[in-house]
Design an enzyme around this catalytic site. Structure first.
Site, PDB file in Angstrom:
ATOM      1  N   HIS A 252      64.086  25.035  45.908  1.00 23.46           N
ATOM      2  CA  HIS A 252      63.442  25.767  44.543  1.00 23.46           C
ATOM      3  C   HIS A 252      63.843  27.194  44.469  1.00 23.46           C
ATOM      4  O   HIS A 252      64.277  27.597  43.182  1.00 23.46           O
ATOM      5  CB  HIS A 252      61.825  25.870  44.963  1.00 23.46           C
ATOM      6  CG  HIS A 252      60.961  26.485  44.053  1.00 23.46           C
ATOM      7  ND1 HIS A 252      60.182  27.469  44.339  1.00 23.46           N
ATOM      8  CD2 HIS A 252      60.934  26.394  42.686  1.00 23.46           C
ATOM      9  CE1 HIS A 252      59.523  27.588  43.143  1.00 23.46           C
ATOM     10  NE2 HIS A 252      60.103  27.148  42.107  1.00 23.46           N
TER      11      HIS A 252
ATOM     12  N   HIS B 152      66.518  28.330  41.428  1.00 20.47           N
ATOM     13  CA  HIS B 152      65.987  29.400  40.653  1.00 20.47           C
ATOM     14  C   HIS B 152      66.147  30.739  41.267  1.00 20.47           C
ATOM     15  O   HIS B 152      66.002  30.892  42.512  1.00 20.47           O
ATOM     16  CB  HIS B 152      64.420  29.172  40.357  1.00 20.47           C
ATOM     17  CG  HIS B 152      63.989  27.985  39.730  1.00 20.47           C
ATOM     18  ND1 HIS B 152      63.877  26.825  40.268  1.00 20.47           N
ATOM     19  CD2 HIS B 152      63.866  27.804  38.496  1.00 20.47           C
ATOM     20  CE1 HIS B 152      63.737  26.033  39.639  1.00 20.47           C
ATOM     21  NE2 HIS B 152      63.390  26.361  38.429  1.00 20.47           N
TER      22      HIS B 152
ATOM     23  N   GLU C 276      63.386  18.522  43.168  1.00 19.32           N
ATOM     24  CA  GLU C 276      62.920  19.795  43.791  1.00 19.32           C
ATOM     25  C   GLU C 276      62.277  19.795  45.223  1.00 19.32           C
ATOM     26  O   GLU C 276      61.564  19.202  45.346  1.00 19.32           O
ATOM     27  CB  GLU C 276      61.760  20.753  42.692  1.00 19.32           C
ATOM     28  CG  GLU C 276      61.637  22.076  43.102  1.00 19.32           C
ATOM     29  CD  GLU C 276      61.156  22.741  41.947  1.00 19.32           C
ATOM     30  OE1 GLU C 276      61.514  23.701  41.170  1.00 19.32           O
ATOM     31  OE2 GLU C 276      59.823  22.400  41.376  1.00 19.32           O
TER      32      GLU C 276
ATOM     33  N   HIS D 103      68.476  23.520  31.546  1.00 18.45           N
ATOM     34  CA  HIS D 103      67.414  23.647  32.442  1.00 18.45           C
ATOM     35  C   HIS D 103      66.227  23.655  31.695  1.00 18.45           C
ATOM     36  O   HIS D 103      65.726  24.250  31.043  1.00 18.45           O
ATOM     37  CB  HIS D 103      67.579  25.120  33.093  1.00 18.45           C
ATOM     38  CG  HIS D 103      66.599  25.352  34.121  1.00 18.45           C
ATOM     39  ND1 HIS D 103      66.377  24.910  35.429  1.00 18.45           N
ATOM     40  CD2 HIS D 103      65.382  26.182  33.973  1.00 18.45           C
ATOM     41  CE1 HIS D 103      65.421  25.281  35.985  1.00 18.45           C
ATOM     42  NE2 HIS D 103      64.518  26.123  35.151  1.00 18.45           N
TER      43      HIS D 103
ATOM     44  N   HIS E  98      61.757  21.983  32.551  1.00 14.91           N
ATOM     45  CA  HIS E  98      60.870  21.012  33.543  1.00 14.91           C
ATOM     46  C   HIS E  98      59.963  20.268  32.500  1.00 14.91           C
ATOM     47  O   HIS E  98      59.090  20.583  32.010  1.00 14.91           O
ATOM     48  CB  HIS E  98      59.985  22.185  33.968  1.00 14.91           C
ATOM     49  CG  HIS E  98      60.467  23.326  35.129  1.00 14.91           C
ATOM     50  ND1 HIS E  98      60.541  23.009  36.179  1.00 14.91           N
ATOM     51  CD2 HIS E  98      61.217  24.248  34.902  1.00 14.91           C
ATOM     52  CE1 HIS E  98      61.079  24.009  37.020  1.00 14.91           C
ATOM     53  NE2 HIS E  98      61.594  24.695  35.844  1.00 14.91           N
TER      54      HIS E  98
ATOM     55  N   ASP F 242      63.657  26.363  29.865  1.00 21.06           N
ATOM     56  CA  ASP F 242      62.690  26.444  31.084  1.00 21.06           C
ATOM     57  C   ASP F 242      61.557  25.287  30.207  1.00 21.06           C
ATOM     58  O   ASP F 242      61.920  24.690  29.659  1.00 21.06           O
ATOM     59  CB  ASP F 242      62.318  27.793  31.099  1.00 21.06           C
ATOM     60  CG  ASP F 242      61.944  27.981  32.823  1.00 21.06           C
ATOM     61  OD1 ASP F 242      61.720  26.841  33.358  1.00 21.06           O
ATOM     62  OD2 ASP F 242      61.779  28.990  33.218  1.00 21.06           O
TER      63      ASP F 242
ATOM     64  N   GLU G 268      64.566  35.736  39.034  1.00 20.61           N
ATOM     65  CA  GLU G 268      64.021  35.604  37.862  1.00 20.61           C
ATOM     66  C   GLU G 268      63.217  36.902  37.353  1.00 20.61           C
ATOM     67  O   GLU G 268      63.497  37.394  36.353  1.00 20.61           O
ATOM     68  CB  GLU G 268      63.111  34.514  37.623  1.00 20.61           C
ATOM     69  CG  GLU G 268      62.378  34.247  36.345  1.00 20.61           C
ATOM     70  CD  GLU G 268      61.525  32.775  36.440  1.00 20.61           C
ATOM     71  OE1 GLU G 268      61.028  32.797  35.168  1.00 20.61           O
ATOM     72  OE2 GLU G 268      61.267  32.248  37.462  1.00 20.61           O
TER      73      GLU G 268
END
Length: 388
Positions: free
Chosen positions: A187, A214, A148, A72, A74, A328, A217
């Site tokens: 998302h 997600h 996303e 995972h 970005h 991340d 979190e």
């Protein structure tokens, strides 16, 4: 008298603290016997010493394993400057303040870094069509690119779904054997309306599309589902959301409602999405995750840097949930190196068997992003990148 050099053709026993060959649970300590650049055996060092008494022995490093998977990240935020801040400061001061750095150039930079690190696979969250086009065309990426989708207004769900489906179907036609696969990422449970979440997850399940969501979190996410308010709702941009949170999720918040329970009762877990973060969960949430057959991806450094809490790894492992590791974004995780994530996790979870952490970084990651695992076994070529 001339010193006698070691015979380069004689076997060598490489030892380490943790060995994961890709099969089974691993060894701690472990060893690999290498002869003429080929793996002759893997296993417990004592057993290998007995079988290969003439092998020259040396310590190779802390871990020997196939290259880890970044399950995972970005990549389009790879040009951001890292900064550790509490979550509700990090969003405006890092994500929004550096938004000009987000895009294709950052994604390409991140993909180049994954190649340099020898990463075994990637699960990347893709924000824009331009980034998807660029990453799909790369020949050095393996894994899944998750497009996303956001949209908290239920009345706009059908329109957003049609647009997302059209794009996904176009990108799927561009997939190549051995290249990255296209997936889908609704998302979060609070930025995607109940209707859009149902449409997206039912479509993905029906098409066999991999998903990531997600979930849980930050602790404020639990408060939001229980009360309909709290920091997440108070810090939103009102123009981008309906007047009440109940309109987003299509039901009234209640004291026992959690993001995981909401997704489960909505039917969103039927397609077995990978649930990302899962830091702030209840025992019931863990049970629901296990029963649904969902995997979980944890990002330990990012969670620590943003003051989100600590992922309850032992509880998920006890429930039989497949766990993988991700970094991340560079902005929150500091780097794209999963080996650094494992090293940090070893300090964060001293009570856990380190073989569990290494297995998560390798086999857990491959299972999440759908890539084949490399195996360290007799007859396979030995590579120095197996030493972490």
């Amino acid at each position: 008298m001339t010193a006698q050099l070691p015979d380069p053709h004689s076997p060598e026993l490489l030892t380490c603290d943790v060995l994961f060959s890709g099969v089974g649970g691993g060894y701690a300590p472990g060893g690999v016997v290498v002869a003429d650049g080929v793996i002759a055996a893997v296993g417990d060092p004592e057993a290998l010493r007995a079988r290969y008494p003439h092998a020259r022995e040396r310590r190779a490093g802390a871990i020997i394993a196939p290259p880890p998977v970044n399950a995972h990240t970005h990549l389009d935020m790879s040009a951001y400057a890292f900064q550790a801040l509490p979550y509700f400061r990090w969003i405006p001061e890092v994500v929004i303040a550096q938004r000009a750095q987000r895009g294709v150039a950052g994604a390409e930079r991140g993909a180049d870094e994954l190649t340099r690190l020898g990463t075994g696979g990637v699960g990347d969250i893709v924000w824009s069509p331009e980034v998807m086009d660029a990453l799909l065309a790369r020949e050095d990426l393996r894994g899944t690119l998750y497009f996303e989708v956001l949209g908290p207004f239920p009345e706009k769900a059908d329109e957003l779904f049609r647009a997302a489906r059209e794009r996904l179907e176009g990108w799927r036609r561009k997939e190549r054997p051995g290249g990255p696969r296209v997936g889908l990422s609704p998302h979060t449970p609070y930025t995607v309306s109940h209707r859009l979440m149902r449409l997206l997850t039912e479509y993905a399940a029906g098409e066999g599309l991999p998903m990531q969501i997600h979930v849980a979190e930050h602790p404020a996410e639990l408060e939001l589902f229980r009360t309909g308010g709290g920091p997440l709702w108070e810090n939103r941009l009102p123009a981008l959301y309906p007047p009440t949170f109940a309109e987003v999720i299509g039901r009234a918040p209640e004291p026992d409602l959690t993001p995981v329970r909401y997704l489960d009762e909505l039917g969103a877990l039927a397609g077995r999405p990978a649930l990302i973060h899962m830091v702030n969960v209840t025992p019931e949430d863990i049970g629901r995750t296990a029963r649904a057959g969902c995997s979980v991806v944890t990002c330990p450094r990012s969670n620590r840097h943003l003051s989100c809490g600590t992922f309850p790894w032992a509880a998920f492992a006890a429930a039989g949930v497949e766990v993988a590791l991700g970094t991340d974004s560079v902005a929150s995780g500091e780097s794209l190196d999963v080996r650094a994530e494992v090293a940090f996790a070893r300090t964060l979870y001293p009570e856990l068997d380190p073989r569990l952490l290494v297995r998560a970084a390798v086999k857990g990651g491959h299972r999440v992003v759908g890539t084949p695992i490399q195996l360290l076994r007799r007859g396979e070529a030995w590579h120095t990148h197996y030493v972490w």
